[in-house]
Enzyme design. Structure first.
Site, PDB file in Angstrom:
ATOM      1  N   GLY A  12      35.800  24.129  54.235  1.00 51.14           N
ATOM      2  CA  GLY A  12      36.867  25.113  54.266  1.00 51.14           C
ATOM      3  C   GLY A  12      36.478  26.267  55.116  1.00 51.14           C
ATOM      4  N   GLY A  17      35.768  31.440  54.394  1.00 52.54           N
ATOM      5  CA  GLY A  17      34.789  30.325  54.641  1.00 52.54           C
ATOM      6  C   GLY A  17      33.738  30.446  55.758  1.00 52.54           C
ATOM      7  N   SER A 132      32.947  38.643  45.625  1.00 54.99           N
ATOM      8  CA  SER A 132      33.768  39.906  46.342  1.00 54.99           C
ATOM      9  C   SER A 132      33.418  40.659  47.569  1.00 54.99           C
ATOM     10  CB  SER A 132      33.803  40.530  45.027  1.00 54.99           C
ATOM     11  OG  SER A 132      34.668  41.906  45.199  1.00 54.99           O
ATOM     12  N   GLY A 134      35.734  40.813  50.462  1.00 51.46           N
ATOM     13  CA  GLY A 134      36.866  40.653  51.380  1.00 51.46           C
ATOM     14  C   GLY A 134      36.141  39.744  52.731  1.00 51.46           C
ATOM     15  N   LYS A 186      34.431  38.065  37.807  1.00 52.83           N
ATOM     16  CA  LYS A 186      35.106  38.256  39.091  1.00 52.83           C
ATOM     17  C   LYS A 186      36.460  38.664  38.663  1.00 52.83           C
ATOM     18  CE  LYS A 186      36.030  38.461  43.486  1.00 52.83           C
ATOM     19  NZ  LYS A 186      37.376  37.796  43.581  1.00 52.83           N
ATOM     20  N   HIS A 189      36.604  42.115  37.554  1.00 52.43           N
ATOM     21  CA  HIS A 189      36.344  42.985  38.827  1.00 52.43           C
ATOM     22  C   HIS A 189      37.609  43.290  39.413  1.00 52.43           C
ATOM     23  CE1 HIS A 189      36.167  42.976  42.986  1.00 52.43           C
ATOM     24  NE2 HIS A 189      34.919  43.629  43.027  1.00 52.43           N
ATOM     25  N   ASN A 190      38.602  42.026  39.691  1.00 55.16           N
ATOM     26  CA  ASN A 190      39.761  42.213  40.298  1.00 55.16           C
ATOM     27  C   ASN A 190      40.819  42.993  39.549  1.00 55.16           C
ATOM     28  OD1 ASN A 190      38.462  40.337  42.256  1.00 55.16           O
ATOM     29  ND2 ASN A 190      40.415  39.224  42.534  1.00 55.16           N
ATOM     30  N   GLU A 193      39.907  46.527  40.234  1.00 52.64           N
ATOM     31  CA  GLU A 193      40.527  46.751  41.774  1.00 52.64           C
ATOM     32  C   GLU A 193      41.894  47.025  41.710  1.00 52.64           C
ATOM     33  OE1 GLU A 193      41.004  43.977  45.417  1.00 52.64           O
ATOM     34  OE2 GLU A 193      39.120  43.795  44.542  1.00 52.64           O
ATOM     35  N   LYS A 262      47.604  38.022  44.389  1.00 51.37           N
ATOM     36  CA  LYS A 262      47.153  36.682  44.357  1.00 51.37           C
ATOM     37  C   LYS A 262      47.028  36.202  42.863  1.00 51.37           C
ATOM     38  CE  LYS A 262      44.971  36.395  48.981  1.00 51.37           C
ATOM     39  NZ  LYS A 262      43.887  36.193  49.650  1.00 51.37           N
ATOM     40  N   ARG A 445      55.283  47.248   8.035  1.00 44.07           N
ATOM     41  CA  ARG A 445      54.880  45.762   7.758  1.00 44.07           C
ATOM     42  C   ARG A 445      54.920  45.208   6.646  1.00 44.07           C
ATOM     43  NH1 ARG A 445      50.246  43.912   9.042  1.00 44.07           N
ATOM     44  NH2 ARG A 445      50.896  42.090   9.872  1.00 44.07           N
TER      45      ARG A 445
END
Length: 475
Positions: A12, A17, A132, A134, A186, A189-190, A193, A262, A445
């Protein structure tokens, strides 16, 4: 061709990649590469310069596998989802026992868990790693969060730590735990972010719409903030991007206000709900990305109700208050993220290394900031405490939560949306109230469903109010 047969291959050669492949070669590791489009593979080597001597290009998967010495390490840098599964299926007949496949894409950790389990019944060994930083990070040193079998981590440690970012000589690549642990970290983390970016956008909006400041002046503010407690990659690039212009017009002023995503932020919100671990600031940021796409609907709302925002005065809301609000909101967001990681560690029996996660994020990744070193220390000293309660961050919250409150209040009064900052403030307020209002919810309740409640003045968990006609209710 490389003088030494590589033991590593990469599939890739998209932006991420290709950059990761160059990073691997630059660190002295020979590498075989394959891309579905052969011309991309050849162009990649032509443009690799001096690094080309370490790169073996191949035109078929069979040629690719044969170019790698056993035991092979094959890194997949392909789109997440079915594409990863297809590549694993295609590789299985070609590889040997003990060969390792690493998915280095933005995979859902559930899929990584499944692939790791499948590998137990097949020829490959499998790892999922979160990367991570970019394109720039992939090329010059990302933050890497590793999941999989511990003994396999020992095998690939030299490679992954060599290509990772470094903080004061410490590689930002660490083993997180089995299966999908690396991709889960990860994902969180995002999520952080998302919230960090949303809070910055909210503060930018107050300066732009509330104070009427231009892009250049706002850039100067962020540049100054990047020299203090808010020093971070996202603050740094915010200051820089605000200086870009075309024909004298700030570029930021002509960018459509519809934010892409994404899916990793959405995954974070979904998993947090399943873990019963509130991440309100991240949830607000995900919601705002969704709302940002509704441009026509928002335009209709403005026509119907009039524009929301009104001008603010800096004497009522000083720039220092905006800085303090962003600091407090950031701490609250990180506190939620690390609490979610603790909940997942318990739920999935991962034993996530909390201080090491903060250390891995100190360089290379998108959320790297000056505060993460102190966070690593706090998580080592008081691993079970909410990050806001650790001495260093408790002091910072005491100093800055008043600014957060002022920004949220002024924003609400004058129609400036601050959803992520507001969520962080509400989280802080809830976490500092010993007795909240859930007693009302429990009474309700019990009233409509006879669910029972606990009492402050008696032991036991199954009391009912007088509204319940009989205590012989279905449990």
């Amino acid at each position: 061709m490389a003088e030494k047969q590589p033991q590593t291959g990469l599939i890739g050669l998209g932006t991420m990649g290709a950059n990761l492949a160059l990073n691997i070669a630059e660190e002295g590791f020979p590498l075989a590469v394959f891309n579905r489009t052969t011309s991309v593979t050849h162009d990649f080597k032509v443009n690799a310069g001096e690094l080309a001597q370490l790169i073996v290009t191949t035109e078929t998967l069979e040629e690719f596998v044969l170019a790698i010495a056993t035991p092979r390490t094959i890194i997949l840098m392909v789109p997440a989802g079915e594409v990863v599964d297809r590549h694993i299926e295609m590789l299985r007949p070609l590889i040997a026992e003990g060969d390792l496949i690493i998915d280095a894409g933005n995979a859902n950790f559930h899929h990584t868990n499944r692939r790791a389990a499948d590998a137990q019944d097949n020829v490959e060994t499998f790892m999922g790693i979160g990367v991570s930083g970019g394109a720039e990070g992939a090329r010059h040193g990302p933050s890497i969060m590793i999941g999989g079998d511990g003994h396999v981590w020992d095998r690939v440690r030299p490679l992954l730590q060599a290509i990772a970012a470094s903080f004061n000589g410490t590689p930002c690549a660490t083993y997180m735990g089995p299966g999908g642990a690396g991709h889960f970290v990860k994902m969180v983390h995002n999520g952080i972010e998302y919230a960090d970016m949303q809070m910055i956008a909210e503060i930018y909006g107050i300066m732009r719409d509330g104070f009427g400041m231009g892009a250049s002046d706002i850039s100067d503010v962020f540049t100054k903030w990047n020299e203090g407690s808010l020093a971070s990659y996202l603050i740094e690039i915010t200051a820089e991007l605000l200086t870009a212009s075309e024909d004298g017009t700030p570029l930021i002023d002509v960018i459509k206000d519809s934010a892409g995503q994404k899916g990793t932020g959405r995954w974070t919100s979904i998993e947090a709900l399943m873990l019963a671990s509130p991440i309100t600031a991240i949830d607000a940021a995900v919601a705002m990305r969704n709302l940002s796409s509704r441009i026509d609907e928002r335009g209709e709302g403005e026509s119907l109700f009039g524009p929301a925002t009104r001008k603010l005065k800096q004497e009522d809301l000083p720039l220092d208050a905006l800085e303090g609000a962003l600091l407090a909101g950031k701490i609250g967001c990180y506190a939620q993220g690390f609490a979610m990681l603790r909940a997942a560690s318990d739920e999935y029996e991962w034993d996530l290394p909390m201080p090491e996660i903060a250390k891995v994020w100190r360089a290379g990744c998108i959320i790297r900031s000056a505060m993460l070193d102190d966070m690593a220390t706090a998580l080592a000293e008081t691993p079970e405490k909410n990050l806001m309660f650790a001495p260093t961050f408790a002091r910072k919250m005491k100093e800055s939560h008043g600014s957060l409150r002022l920004v949220v209040a002024q924003g609400a009064t004058c129609g400036h949306p601050t959803p992520a900052l507001s969520a962080a403030l509400s989280y802080f307020d809830v976490m500092r109230i010993g007795r909240g209002t859930a007693n009302m919810i429990q009474a309700q309740r019990d009233f409509f469903g006879a669910h029972g409640f606990e009492r402050l003045d008696r032991d036991g968990k199954d009391y009912h109010g007088p509204w319940v006609e009989t205590q012989d209710v279905a449990r």
